[in-house]
Every structure is written in C-alpha cells, then in structure tokens.
Design a protein around this motif. Structure first.
Motif, short mmCIF file in Angstrom:
data_model
loop_
_atom_site.label_atom_id
_atom_site.label_comp_id
_atom_site.label_asym_id
_atom_site.label_seq_id
_atom_site.Cartn_x
_atom_site.Cartn_y
_atom_site.Cartn_z
N GLU A 103 5.47 -5.65 5.61
CA GLU A 103 4.41 -6.21 6.45
C GLU A 103 3.17 -6.60 5.64
OE1 GLU A 103 7.01 -5.57 9.41
OE2 GLU A 103 6.47 -3.93 8.09
N ILE A 104 2.92 -5.92 4.54
CA ILE A 104 1.66 -6.10 3.81
C ILE A 104 1.49 -7.51 3.24
CG2 ILE A 104 0.35 -5.30 1.80
CD1 ILE A 104 1.29 -2.46 2.45
N PRO A 105 2.53 -8.12 2.64
CA PRO A 105 2.34 -9.49 2.16
C PRO A 105 1.98 -10.47 3.27
CG PRO A 105 4.28 -8.53 1.16
CD PRO A 105 3.84 -7.59 2.24
N ILE A 139 -8.64 -4.39 5.76
CA ILE A 139 -8.35 -3.00 5.38
C ILE A 139 -7.56 -2.95 4.08
CG2 ILE A 139 -7.16 -0.88 6.07
CD1 ILE A 139 -7.62 -1.81 9.01
N LEU A 140 -6.49 -3.72 4.01
CA LEU A 140 -5.61 -3.68 2.85
C LEU A 140 -6.31 -4.21 1.60
CD1 LEU A 140 -2.38 -4.88 4.66
CD2 LEU A 140 -2.76 -2.60 3.69
N GLY A 141 -7.17 -5.21 1.78
CA GLY A 141 -7.92 -5.73 0.64
C GLY A 141 -8.81 -4.65 0.03
N LEU A 194 0.75 0.28 -2.24
CA LEU A 194 0.38 0.18 -0.84
C LEU A 194 1.68 0.22 -0.05
CD1 LEU A 194 -2.27 -2.72 -1.02
CD2 LEU A 194 -2.73 -0.27 -0.75
N ALA A 195 1.92 1.31 0.65
CA ALA A 195 3.23 1.53 1.27
C ALA A 195 3.07 2.41 2.50
CB ALA A 195 4.18 2.19 0.26
N THR A 196 4.15 2.55 3.25
CA THR A 196 4.15 3.45 4.40
C THR A 196 4.15 4.90 3.94
OG1 THR A 196 6.56 3.62 4.55
CG2 THR A 196 5.52 1.80 5.75
N ASP A 197 3.77 5.78 4.85
CA ASP A 197 3.86 7.22 4.57
C ASP A 197 5.28 7.60 4.19
OD1 ASP A 197 1.19 7.48 5.19
OD2 ASP A 197 1.52 8.37 7.17
N GLY A 198 6.25 6.98 4.86
CA GLY A 198 7.65 7.31 4.59
C GLY A 198 8.06 6.94 3.18
N THR A 199 7.69 5.74 2.75
CA THR A 199 8.03 5.28 1.40
C THR A 199 7.39 6.18 0.36
OG1 THR A 199 8.33 2.99 2.10
CG2 THR A 199 7.80 3.35 -0.21
N VAL A 200 6.12 6.54 0.58
CA VAL A 200 5.41 7.42 -0.36
C VAL A 200 6.04 8.80 -0.38
CG1 VAL A 200 3.22 8.56 -0.85
CG2 VAL A 200 3.24 6.14 -0.16
N ILE A 250 -0.80 -1.46 8.54
CA ILE A 250 0.61 -1.83 8.76
C ILE A 250 0.91 -1.94 10.24
CG2 ILE A 250 3.00 -1.01 8.51
CD1 ILE A 250 2.08 0.16 5.76
N ARG A 251 0.39 -0.99 11.03
CA ARG A 251 0.60 -1.06 12.47
C ARG A 251 -0.07 -2.29 13.07
NH1 ARG A 251 0.29 4.72 11.88
NH2 ARG A 251 -1.98 4.69 12.11
N LEU A 252 -1.23 -2.68 12.52
CA LEU A 252 -1.91 -3.88 13.00
C LEU A 252 -1.07 -5.13 12.73
CD1 LEU A 252 -5.57 -3.10 11.87
CD2 LEU A 252 -4.78 -3.36 14.24
N VAL A 253 -0.44 -5.19 11.55
CA VAL A 253 0.41 -6.34 11.24
C VAL A 253 1.58 -6.41 12.21
CG1 VAL A 253 1.89 -7.43 9.52
CG2 VAL A 253 -0.23 -6.34 8.80
N LYS A 254 2.21 -5.27 12.48
CA LYS A 254 3.33 -5.25 13.41
C LYS A 254 2.91 -5.70 14.81
CE LYS A 254 6.22 -1.74 11.14
NZ LYS A 254 7.47 -2.53 11.06
#
Length: 237
Positions: A194-196, A172-174, A121-127, A158-162
């Motif tokens: 952000e995910i944790p 969503i992440l679950g 579970l990562a950003t588009d950039g990391t992937v 991720i944007r929601l967490v920010k």
C-alpha cells in the motif's frame, strides 16, 4: 503464465499488474506477459494472524494458489509483503515457483554493489515476523525499524491507504521516511504494497532513497517470464 495471488489489498494488486506491464519490453500486445489473477479478498488479515489476534490466512491463500495452478500459472507472485510469512508453507504445497519479494529487493541491492543501511516502512506483521530482517541480514544488509510510536503511525497510514485516503497517508509516511533517513538509512524500503500508492509522487532526497519492493518484484517476474530455457536452468542452479 504469471499467476498473481492478490487481493491483499485490491489496489495494491492492480498497482502490481501495472508495474508488470510497464517493466515489460514490448511494442505490441502480443509482446506482453500473460497473467492470471486471483484477487483473494477473503484472505484474513495477515498482521492480525502473525500477532495472534486473527484467523489463519493460510487456507484461503492455499485455495487461491490452487486456482492459479488450475489456470495454468507457471510461476507465481504475491504482491503483499506480510503474506510472505507463509511463503515457505505455500511453496511446499506446489511445484510452481513462487518468487519472493525480499529476494527481489536483495538482488536489486546486490546489483548496486553497495551494502546500504536499509530503513523499513512495513506492517506490524512484516516487522514482527522478521520477513525482511532475516533474509537481508543473511546477505549482509542492516535493517532499521521505526520506534514503537513511529510504527503506530506507519500502521495508521497503511489503513488510510486501504480506505482510499492516500493524500493523508502520504504526509504521515513522508515524515516517517525522513525520520529513518535521519537515522542514517541510505535506502528506505516501502515494504507494504500500500505504501508506494501513497508515496508515488514523493520527490527530493527522500524520494530518491525510497525503494519499491512491489516494482522490484515486478521486474523479477518479467525477467523470469521472459527468460530462455537455458537462462531458467542457470537461475534454478
């Protein structure tokens, strides 16, 4: 002294600092690790840059690195997964060791003496940059990414967490973590800092499968900072 090149994002930086404190074996203030933090919120969006849609974040990260050097940092951590796309370029600019978050994950997995299939579970950039895939594949691990639709949902979360909407992001992440588990992933890396923050209270079988690279990096930093000179020599060797 541990230097933290943070601000990407600010809540993730604070979370990382708390994990440093929690992972430090201490019974008094003086037992804790000295830290200096540069919350470099001026660093342009890392994913946008990797995808060719934004400004280069390297100059701002390098500026933050110089501030940490001048403050006396003897090792540096970057609590942002996507920023590790520039790890090599930053390390080339300093003699201060910069711990790598993926190495912290790989070392933790190796201590389990297993070779799991790892969901991401990562950003588009990391992937897109292959930050995890390249390093983990070299060490014998299989990485599984969400499909395009699921990846879009991960980015939305991720944007929601920010934006501070962690409860909405958690749902969503679950769901996406459960989908990766259904694909046969025995471990699921929360490979965006952000995910944790959103999945901290997630429990059950999926919760047990979640890996927190932020926490594993914090543990690696604690070991490095508390290492004896002899242990540091062996670590470099």
């Amino acid at each position: 002294m541990l230097g933290i090149l943070g601000g990407m994002g600010p809540m993730a930086t604070v979370d990382f600092m708390s994990k440093i404190v929690r992972n430090t074996p201490a019974s008094r203030d003086q037992d804790h690790i000295q830290m200096v933090v540069c919350s470099a919120t001026d660093v342009p969006d890392r994913t946008a840059a990797i995808l060719g849609q934004g400004s280069d974040p390297f100059p701002a990260m390098l500026n933050a690195l110089r501030r940490l050097e001048l403050s006396g940092a003897t090792r540096i951590a970057i609590p942002c997964n996507t920023a590790h796309h520039w790890h090599g370029a930053l390390q080339a600019e300093t003699s201060v060791p910069i711990l790598h978050i993926v190495d912290a994950v790989a070392d933790a997995l190796s201590r389990q003496r297993t070779t799991p299939t790892l969901g991401m579970l990562a950003t588009d950039g990391t992937v897109h940059a292959g930050i995890y895939q390249q390093r983990l594949t070299e060490r014998g691990y299989v990485c599984v990414m969400p499909d395009a639709k699921a990846q879009a949902e991960v980015m939305r979360a991720i944007r929601l967490v920010k934006a501070g909407l962690t409860d909405e992001a958690a749902g969503i992440l679950g769901r996406e973590a459960e989908a990766l588990a259904a694909k046969g992933c025995s471990h699921i890396a929360m490979a965006c800092t952000e995910i944790p923050l959103a999945l901290a209270a997630f429990d059950g079988d999926i919760g047990a499968a979640l890996l927190d690279p932020t926490d594993l990096l914090a543990q690696a930093c604690v070991r490095s900072c508390l290492a004896t000179p002899q242990e540091m020599v062996r670590e470099v060797a």
